[in-house]
Design a protein around this motif. Structure first.
Motif, mmCIF file in Angstrom:
data_model
loop_
_atom_site.group_PDB
_atom_site.id
_atom_site.type_symbol
_atom_site.label_atom_id
_atom_site.label_comp_id
_atom_site.label_asym_id
_atom_site.label_seq_id
_atom_site.Cartn_x
_atom_site.Cartn_y
_atom_site.Cartn_z
ATOM 1 N N TRP A 148 0.837 -1.211 0.000
ATOM 2 C CA TRP A 148 0.000 0.000 0.000
ATOM 3 C C TRP A 148 0.864 1.250 0.000
ATOM 4 O O TRP A 148 0.628 2.209 -0.742
ATOM 5 C CB TRP A 148 -0.931 -0.017 1.206
ATOM 6 C CG TRP A 148 -1.366 1.343 1.678
ATOM 7 C CD1 TRP A 148 -0.954 1.993 2.790
ATOM 8 C CD2 TRP A 148 -2.284 2.225 1.025
ATOM 9 N NE1 TRP A 148 -1.560 3.224 2.889
ATOM 10 C CE2 TRP A 148 -2.380 3.396 1.811
ATOM 11 C CE3 TRP A 148 -3.036 2.139 -0.135
ATOM 12 C CZ2 TRP A 148 -3.194 4.455 1.482
ATOM 13 C CZ3 TRP A 148 -3.850 3.219 -0.470
ATOM 14 C CH2 TRP A 148 -3.923 4.349 0.329
ATOM 15 N N CYS A 177 2.519 1.813 -3.447
ATOM 16 C CA CYS A 177 1.521 2.114 -4.473
ATOM 17 C C CYS A 177 1.051 3.556 -4.371
ATOM 18 O O CYS A 177 0.546 4.125 -5.353
ATOM 19 C CB CYS A 177 0.325 1.159 -4.364
ATOM 20 S SG CYS A 177 0.662 -0.495 -4.988
ATOM 21 N N ASN A 203 -12.993 5.734 6.531
ATOM 22 C CA ASN A 203 -11.965 4.780 6.134
ATOM 23 C C ASN A 203 -12.331 4.084 4.824
ATOM 24 O O ASN A 203 -11.450 3.738 4.031
ATOM 25 C CB ASN A 203 -11.761 3.741 7.233
ATOM 26 C CG ASN A 203 -10.598 2.809 6.942
ATOM 27 O OD1 ASN A 203 -9.457 3.233 6.869
ATOM 28 N ND2 ASN A 203 -10.888 1.538 6.780
ATOM 29 N N ARG A 204 -13.625 3.901 4.588
ATOM 30 C CA ARG A 204 -14.077 3.252 3.350
ATOM 31 C C ARG A 204 -13.951 4.197 2.159
ATOM 32 O O ARG A 204 -13.532 3.788 1.065
ATOM 33 C CB ARG A 204 -15.530 2.796 3.509
ATOM 34 C CG ARG A 204 -16.067 1.986 2.340
ATOM 35 C CD ARG A 204 -17.480 1.513 2.641
ATOM 36 N NE ARG A 204 -18.046 0.789 1.523
ATOM 37 C CZ ARG A 204 -17.894 -0.524 1.323
ATOM 38 N NH1 ARG A 204 -17.176 -1.226 2.176
ATOM 39 N NH2 ARG A 204 -18.436 -1.118 0.283
ATOM 40 N N SER A 235 -9.387 5.934 2.220
ATOM 41 C CA SER A 235 -8.482 5.021 2.914
ATOM 42 C C SER A 235 -7.129 5.681 3.168
ATOM 43 O O SER A 235 -6.526 6.269 2.277
ATOM 44 C CB SER A 235 -8.289 3.754 2.071
ATOM 45 O OG SER A 235 -7.416 2.862 2.696
ATOM 46 N N SER A 283 -5.847 8.678 -2.996
ATOM 47 C CA SER A 283 -6.169 7.552 -2.138
ATOM 48 C C SER A 283 -6.927 6.478 -2.903
ATOM 49 O O SER A 283 -6.635 5.283 -2.787
ATOM 50 C CB SER A 283 -7.003 8.025 -0.945
ATOM 51 O OG SER A 283 -7.462 6.944 -0.177
ATOM 52 N N SER A 288 -5.363 2.821 -3.600
ATOM 53 C CA SER A 288 -6.056 1.654 -3.050
ATOM 54 C C SER A 288 -6.342 0.622 -4.134
ATOM 55 O O SER A 288 -6.147 -0.581 -3.939
ATOM 56 C CB SER A 288 -7.364 2.086 -2.378
ATOM 57 O OG SER A 288 -7.107 2.941 -1.280
ATOM 58 N N ARG A 289 -6.810 1.085 -5.289
ATOM 59 C CA ARG A 289 -7.097 0.160 -6.391
ATOM 60 C C ARG A 289 -5.806 -0.492 -6.888
ATOM 61 O O ARG A 289 -5.776 -1.705 -7.156
ATOM 62 C CB ARG A 289 -7.789 0.914 -7.520
ATOM 63 C CG ARG A 289 -8.145 0.051 -8.712
ATOM 64 C CD ARG A 289 -9.011 0.802 -9.703
ATOM 65 N NE ARG A 289 -10.291 1.167 -9.108
ATOM 66 C CZ ARG A 289 -11.262 1.803 -9.763
ATOM 67 N NH1 ARG A 289 -11.085 2.134 -11.039
ATOM 68 N NH2 ARG A 289 -12.395 2.100 -9.159
ATOM 69 N N ALA A 308 -3.044 -0.969 -5.192
ATOM 70 C CA ALA A 308 -2.541 -1.901 -4.174
ATOM 71 C C ALA A 308 -3.306 -3.220 -4.209
ATOM 72 O O ALA A 308 -2.715 -4.295 -4.053
ATOM 73 C CB ALA A 308 -2.648 -1.259 -2.786
ATOM 74 N N ARG A 309 -4.629 -3.163 -4.415
ATOM 75 C CA ARG A 309 -5.420 -4.396 -4.495
ATOM 76 C C ARG A 309 -4.988 -5.244 -5.684
ATOM 77 O O ARG A 309 -4.886 -6.473 -5.591
ATOM 78 C CB ARG A 309 -6.912 -4.056 -4.577
ATOM 79 C CG ARG A 309 -7.514 -3.571 -3.268
ATOM 80 C CD ARG A 309 -9.033 -3.574 -3.333
ATOM 81 N NE ARG A 309 -9.537 -2.611 -4.290
ATOM 82 C CZ ARG A 309 -9.849 -1.357 -3.997
ATOM 83 N NH1 ARG A 309 -9.683 -0.904 -2.752
ATOM 84 N NH2 ARG A 309 -10.323 -0.545 -4.921
#
Length: 383
Positions: A96, A99, A304-305, A308, A364, A368-369, A371-372
């Motif tokens: 994370w 990224c 957080n949702r 992130s 963010s 996040s995308r 990192a996933r």
């Protein structure tokens, strides 16, 4: 999750960390747009309050570091002791982290280059004279390796990464202590002490931030391993007194002998950090923490949702974007740097802060995308 550190406690911690990031952002924007407080001729009550609130940027760094010690230190150790693989945990966090960090450095450097070469106000980038940023490959590699201020300067205007570098070194010291200590306790301690000593030699101010980080880790240890609790009203009183002393001392620290200024600043930071650690330790005993406030827990969960790692993202991305947008506003609207407070200056202040948050929000979501996807590919290769 242990009942003593339940979602209500964590919600307050997460919101406090986001507030610290907000304080850092408005401190830097105000520093750019408005004259220093002594240079303002008419100081009404509203202006006094505005300058006081927007002067808490350095205290925000202290708060961020203490909470980092709690979240990355105390809570991580608790997870590791209850079955979570520390190496896998470190890999997940690193995925994370990079990224986000990699595009932040590249885009931040691009904004700095455009701002200094294409806009009519490149002098904006010279306003923070205490830094000597660089855009060369060595600085980029050093910042990717979290060596800012230890070995290399900041990459362009992204000077706030030093705080994340200190955070990473503290976390690595703890991870070394835990991972190597499982094989040999003496080896683990030697590795952690070696990281601490090396960091303090390369960047003496790191020692103060490391101690702040350890204060936060100590609060996590206190919550999980003992029944000792600090009365809530004493925690609040200690925090208010620590804040006032920090503000007063920060305004007068230049009066001490030059050789002692660094030590004096560190002492003020540690005093304020200890007062904040006492405040969050007192939350462990608060009845409202044991029975979480539903709207607060819901707000923290939704935040957080939607956003992130909000505080981490803001600290990582806001400075280059802020410098660029201030330079652009100065070019287009002839906005003075360090000017007197006025209606237009306050309007631009609010617009720039909002733009920084929108910029960080987009970062963010993208990080996040990314990192996933990276984690999915890594899992596919190992199966």
């Amino acid at each position: 999750m242990d009942a003593r550190l339940n979602s209500g406690f964590q919600a307050r911690i997460n919101l406090m960390r986001l507030l610290a990031a907000l304080m850092a952002v408005i401190y830097h924007v105000r520093f750019m747009l408005f004259a220093a407080y002594p240079e303002v001729p008419d100081k009404g009550l509203v202006l006094k309050f505005f300058y006081f609130v927007t002067s808490l940027g350095h205290e925000a760094f202290v708060v961020y570091m203490v909470i980092s010690g709690l979240a990355l230190g105390g809570l991580s150790v608790h997870r590791w002791r209850h079955g979570v693989d520390p190496q896998a945990d470190l890999l997940r966090r690193s995925t994370w982290f990079y990224c986000l960090l990699t595009p932040a450095l590249l885009l931040g450097g691009a904004l700095d280059f455009i701002g200094t070469h294409a806009l009519a106000r490149p002098d904006v980038y010279a306003y923070f004279t205490m830094f000597s940023p660089s855009l060369d490959l060595e600085a980029f590699a050093g910042n990717m390796l979290m060596l800012q201020r230890f070995v290399v300067p900041g990459l362009g205007s992204n000077t706030m990464l030093y705080l994340l570098a200190y955070e990473c070194w503290a976390y690595f010291a703890l991870a070394a202590l835990f991972i190597l200590g499982k094989r040999n306790r003496s080896l683990g301690w030697c590795a952690a002490v070696a990281v601490a000593i090396a960091g303090s030699v390369l960047a003496p101010e790191f020692l103060g931030y490391l101690l702040l980080w350890m204060m936060g880790a100590g609060v996590g240890w206190l919550g999980y391993n003992t029944k000792v609790r600090f009365p809530r009203h004493y925690g609040t009183l200690a925090f208010v007194m620590g804040l006032l002393v920090s503000r007063w001392g920060g305004a007068h620290v230049e009066q001490v002998p030059e050789a002692l200024i660094t030590a004096a600043r560190m002492a003020l930071d540690l005093l304020f950090g200890a007062s904040f650690a006492l405040l969050i330790a007192s939350w462990l005993a608060a009845p409202s923490i044991q029975t979480p406030i539903s709207w607060l827990r819901w707000s923290a969960w939704r935040l957080n949702r939607w956003f992130s790692g909000a505080s981490f993202v803001l600290f990582t991305t806001h400075f280059p974007f802020m410098m660029f947008i201030v330079a652009a506003a100065s070019t287009v609207f002839h906005l003075p740097i360090g000017g007197q407070p006025g209606a237009f200056a306050f309007l631009m202040f609010g617009a720039i802060v909002l733009a920084i948050y929108l910029y960080a929000y987009v970062f963010s979501a993208v990080a996040s995308r990314l990192a996933r996807r990276v984690r999915r590919k890594m899992r596919a290769r190992t199966t």
